[in-house]
Design a protein around this motif. Structure first.
Motif, PDB file in Angstrom:
ATOM      1  N   LEU A  13      -4.518   1.953  -3.671  1.00 24.71           N
ATOM      2  CA  LEU A  13      -5.296   1.816  -2.438  1.00 24.71           C
ATOM      3  C   LEU A  13      -4.360   1.765  -1.236  1.00 24.71           C
ATOM      4  CD1 LEU A  13      -8.084   1.459  -1.210  1.00 24.71           C
ATOM      5  CD2 LEU A  13      -7.730  -0.994  -1.330  1.00 24.71           C
ATOM      6  N   LEU A  14      -3.286   0.941  -1.356  1.00 25.39           N
ATOM      7  CA  LEU A  14      -2.295   0.887  -0.262  1.00 25.39           C
ATOM      8  C   LEU A  14      -1.691   2.262  -0.012  1.00 25.39           C
ATOM      9  CD1 LEU A  14      -0.141  -2.356  -0.565  1.00 25.39           C
ATOM     10  CD2 LEU A  14      -1.811  -1.726   1.153  1.00 25.39           C
ATOM     11  N   ASP A  15      -1.374   2.968  -1.077  1.00 25.15           N
ATOM     12  CA  ASP A  15      -0.791   4.300  -0.921  1.00 25.15           C
ATOM     13  C   ASP A  15      -1.747   5.229  -0.190  1.00 25.15           C
ATOM     14  OD1 ASP A  15       1.424   3.494  -2.142  1.00 25.15           O
ATOM     15  OD2 ASP A  15       1.167   4.622  -4.002  1.00 25.15           O
ATOM     16  N   LEU A  16      -3.052   5.129  -0.557  1.00 32.82           N
ATOM     17  CA  LEU A  16      -4.026   6.006   0.092  1.00 32.82           C
ATOM     18  C   LEU A  16      -4.140   5.700   1.572  1.00 32.82           C
ATOM     19  CD1 LEU A  16      -7.046   6.581  -2.277  1.00 32.82           C
ATOM     20  CD2 LEU A  16      -5.420   8.208  -1.350  1.00 32.82           C
ATOM     21  N   ILE A  17      -4.154   4.372   1.919  1.00 39.07           N
ATOM     22  CA  ILE A  17      -4.224   4.010   3.341  1.00 39.07           C
ATOM     23  C   ILE A  17      -3.014   4.565   4.073  1.00 39.07           C
ATOM     24  CG2 ILE A  17      -4.165   2.086   4.965  1.00 39.07           C
ATOM     25  CD1 ILE A  17      -5.653   0.436   2.928  1.00 39.07           C
ATOM     26  N   THR A  54       2.423   7.274  12.214  1.00 36.44           N
ATOM     27  CA  THR A  54       3.203   7.798  11.093  1.00 36.44           C
ATOM     28  C   THR A  54       4.123   6.729  10.513  1.00 36.44           C
ATOM     29  OG1 THR A  54       3.206   9.868  12.292  1.00 36.44           O
ATOM     30  CG2 THR A  54       4.590   9.739  10.361  1.00 36.44           C
ATOM     31  N   LEU A  55       4.775   5.969  11.430  1.00 40.53           N
ATOM     32  CA  LEU A  55       5.677   4.910  10.946  1.00 40.53           C
ATOM     33  C   LEU A  55       4.891   3.842  10.198  1.00 40.53           C
ATOM     34  CD1 LEU A  55       7.978   4.616  14.057  1.00 40.53           C
ATOM     35  CD2 LEU A  55       8.608   5.449  11.838  1.00 40.53           C
ATOM     36  N   ALA A  56       3.670   3.521  10.704  1.00 41.28           N
ATOM     37  CA  ALA A  56       2.843   2.537  10.003  1.00 41.28           C
ATOM     38  C   ALA A  56       2.454   3.052   8.619  1.00 41.28           C
ATOM     39  CB  ALA A  56       1.598   2.231  10.832  1.00 41.28           C
ATOM     40  N   GLY A  57       2.134   4.355   8.537  1.00 45.24           N
ATOM     41  CA  GLY A  57       1.791   4.926   7.239  1.00 45.24           C
ATOM     42  C   GLY A  57       2.951   4.856   6.267  1.00 45.24           C
ATOM     43  N   ALA A  58       4.172   5.159   6.775  1.00 45.60           N
ATOM     44  CA  ALA A  58       5.360   5.050   5.919  1.00 45.60           C
ATOM     45  C   ALA A  58       5.556   3.613   5.468  1.00 45.60           C
ATOM     46  CB  ALA A  58       6.582   5.556   6.678  1.00 45.60           C
ATOM     47  N   GLY A  59       5.234   2.646   6.361  1.00 45.31           N
ATOM     48  CA  GLY A  59       5.334   1.246   5.985  1.00 45.31           C
ATOM     49  C   GLY A  59       4.361   0.873   4.869  1.00 45.31           C
ATOM     50  N   PHE A  60       3.152   1.491   4.889  1.00 43.13           N
ATOM     51  CA  PHE A  60       2.205   1.222   3.798  1.00 43.13           C
ATOM     52  C   PHE A  60       2.694   1.826   2.488  1.00 43.13           C
ATOM     53  CE2 PHE A  60      -1.066   0.107   6.927  1.00 43.13           C
ATOM     54  CZ  PHE A  60      -1.630  -0.966   6.261  1.00 43.13           C
ATOM     55  N   LEU A  61       3.302   3.020   2.568  1.00 43.99           N
ATOM     56  CA  LEU A  61       3.753   3.672   1.337  1.00 43.99           C
ATOM     57  C   LEU A  61       4.960   2.963   0.744  1.00 43.99           C
ATOM     58  CD1 LEU A  61       3.412   7.453   2.213  1.00 43.99           C
ATOM     59  CD2 LEU A  61       2.121   6.184   0.534  1.00 43.99           C
ATOM     60  N   HIS A  62       5.851   2.443   1.633  1.00 38.24           N
ATOM     61  CA  HIS A  62       7.048   1.743   1.156  1.00 38.24           C
ATOM     62  C   HIS A  62       7.154   0.404   1.876  1.00 38.24           C
ATOM     63  CE1 HIS A  62       9.207   4.711  -1.307  1.00 38.24           C
ATOM     64  NE2 HIS A  62       8.542   5.587  -0.590  1.00 38.24           N
ATOM     65  N   PRO A  63       6.510  -0.646   1.387  1.00 36.36           N
ATOM     66  CA  PRO A  63       6.516  -1.930   2.110  1.00 36.36           C
ATOM     67  C   PRO A  63       7.922  -2.506   2.287  1.00 36.36           C
ATOM     68  CG  PRO A  63       4.860  -1.929   0.406  1.00 36.36           C
ATOM     69  CD  PRO A  63       5.659  -0.689   0.209  1.00 36.36           C
ATOM     70  N   ASP A  64       8.878  -2.127   1.438  1.00 30.52           N
ATOM     71  CA  ASP A  64      10.223  -2.700   1.571  1.00 30.52           C
ATOM     72  C   ASP A  64      11.020  -2.049   2.699  1.00 30.52           C
ATOM     73  OD1 ASP A  64       9.833  -0.574  -0.183  1.00 30.52           O
ATOM     74  OD2 ASP A  64      11.872  -0.726  -0.941  1.00 30.52           O
ATOM     75  N   TRP A  65      10.485  -0.990   3.318  1.00 30.44           N
ATOM     76  CA  TRP A  65      11.183  -0.385   4.445  1.00 30.44           C
ATOM     77  C   TRP A  65      10.727  -0.959   5.777  1.00 30.44           C
ATOM     78  CZ3 TRP A  65      11.206   5.645   3.664  1.00 30.44           C
ATOM     79  CH2 TRP A  65      11.838   5.946   2.440  1.00 30.44           C
TER      80      TRP A  65
END
Lengths: 86, 170, 85, 112
Positions: free
Chosen positions: D4-8, D51-62
């Motif tokens: 779900l996080l990945d999809l968001i 876009t940066l927020a989306g990358a943050g959802f895909l990789h929370p450690d970044w």
């Protein structure tokens, strides 16, 4: 699903890049070109983030940071030069 | 309050904190060695630069100001999203409903940082762009400008942000 | 996943060729030629990143785009003349 | 939960690049320099932030580093737009329509 959406995102970014490039080549005067250059660099930052996601390496984000800093300074220098003219 | 924020120790402490935070964010890790190296380097830089950071020294440090900062951020993000939806509507509509013009906006903010933030916020809100900063006013370019009345434009463009920045910087 | 990088590199290649042509054929203004040259090296740094060399990309962005553009504008401000915009 | 996080995140990526696309479209459709600056700076700022927020959802450690890039963009983007707008106005590239209001030119006319 995620891969497909990533694919769509990179297509949209590429289309935006080409549109801004058209304005960069076409722009009637110098300020138009500088505006297009600014937009091109911001889209390139997005492209760097997308590459970092695809390759799954955090080191690439450093490049995005350096890129943002340098393009900002470059636009400031060029704008000061153009403003001093005439 | 201003006596406290303008003394040297507060300035240097602020610079130290910002540098350390920047270092930790750049490393994207909160491990012991990162923090130790960061503390050493930040201390050296703080010792070399006695003046500190201007945007911290101008800011007030009372509870109302902190609250205003968060309210300002929320309001700013809301306006940014609204601005983009409005611009998307203009760009996608086939006959481009625009009527550009440059209008003068009065501001009472005195500190340079407060005025910088106001100009930046105006640039990112619906249909407005700061062109030039004068002594007591900003010149703002509008995509849709109906009338050249200065007071009406001040109300519409700047009042929402000034309310918060007034508390933060004075 | 590789097709994403392929699309990006094709777009970047088009942009680099267009920028280089602009830098060569900008007759009216020297500033535009310098700007186009800086743009080419910025695109080149993204290209290096796609090819898997972040250190080269960082150096390219710093030297090719930053330092060279500043140097050119510094010299242009000193020289003046031979330019009509 | 993870998917779900990945999809968001992927959805935010597409939304952000869609705003970038609108910015590119507006850059080509707008008739004069200041309007182009407006579209360029606003659409690209929100697009890159999303876009940066989306990358943050895909990789929370970044998240920390992405936040740094986002803060940097949020401060520098409007500044460069402002400097560009001022340069455009000073070098006389701005031509408003016949009945357009221009307080800046009026005030500068008074000073000269």
């Amino acid at each position: 699903m995620v891969e497909g959406l990533l694919y769509l995102a990179s297509m949209l970014a590429g289309a935006a890049f080409l549109l801004a490039l058209y304005r960069f080549v076409q722009g009637p005067n110098a300020v138009d070109r500088v505006v297009a250059f600014d937009v091109l660099t911001v889209i390139s930052i997005t492209a760097i983030v997308l590459v970092a996601l695809v390759e799954n390496r955090i080191v690439y984000l450093d490049v995005a940071l350096v890129y943002a800093l340098l393009s900002f300074l470059g636009v400031i220098v060029i704008a000061r030069y153009l403003g001093k003219e005439t | 309050m201003n006596d406290f924020t303008s003394n040297g120790a507060f300035r240097q402490g602020g610079l130290f904190a910002v540098l350390l935070l920047f270092w930790v964010m750049l490393n994207n890790a909160l491990t012991v060695e990162t923090v130790v190296v960061g503390v050493i380097v930040a201390a050296v830089i703080t010792a070399l630069f006695k003046d500190g950071m201007s945007f911290l020294t101008d800011a007030r440090l009372n509870p109302q100001a902190v609250l205003a900062t968060f309210l300002y951020l929320g309001y700013f993000l809301k306006e940014l999203i609204k601005a983009n939806i409005a611009l998307a509507a203009i760009v996608l509509s086939p006959n481009l409903p625009i009527k550009p013009g440059i209008v003068k906006v009065r501001t009472e903010l005195k500190s340079p940082m407060g005025r910088l933030l106001l100009a930046n916020s105006i640039t990112l809100t619906p249909g407005t762009l700061t062109v030039e900063v004068g002594e007591d006013c900003l010149y703002v370019h509008c995509v849709m400008l109906e009338s050249g009345d200065v007071n009406e434009a001040t109300q519409r463009i700047a009042a929402g942000f000034e309310k918060y920045l007034e508390v933060m910087y004075g | 996943m590789n097709s994403i990088l392929l699309i990006m590199s094709v777009v970047l290649a088009v942009a680099m060729i267009a920028g280089a042509l602009m830098a060569v054929y900008a007759k009216r203004s020297m500033a535009i030629a310098i700007l186009a040259a800086g743009a080419v090296s910025l695109f080149a740094s993204v290209m290096f990143l796609i090819l898997g060399a972040p250190d080269v990309a960082m150096t390219e962005a710093a030297i090719g785009s930053g330092l060279t553009t500043f140097l050119f504008f510094f010299v242009l401000r000193r020289v003046r003349g031979g330019e009509h915009d | 939960m993870e998917t779900l996080l990945d999809l968001i995140g992927a959805g935010l990526l597409v939304l952000g690049t869609a705003f970038l696309f609108l910015g590119g479209l507006g850059l080509n459709r707008m008739p004069d320099v200041l309007n182009r600056i407006q579209v360029g700076t606003k659409a690209t700022t929100l697009g890159t932030l999303l876009t940066l927020a989306g990358a943050g959802f895909l990789h929370p450690d970044w998240a920390l580093k992405l936040l740094l890039v986002a803060l940097f963009l949020l401060f520098t983007n409007p500044l460069s737009a402002q400097v560009l707008a001022r340069a455009a106005h000073r070098s006389g590239h701005v031509k408003l329509s016949e009945d357009g209001i221009d307080h800046l030119a009026e005030d500068q006319g008074d000073k000269l």
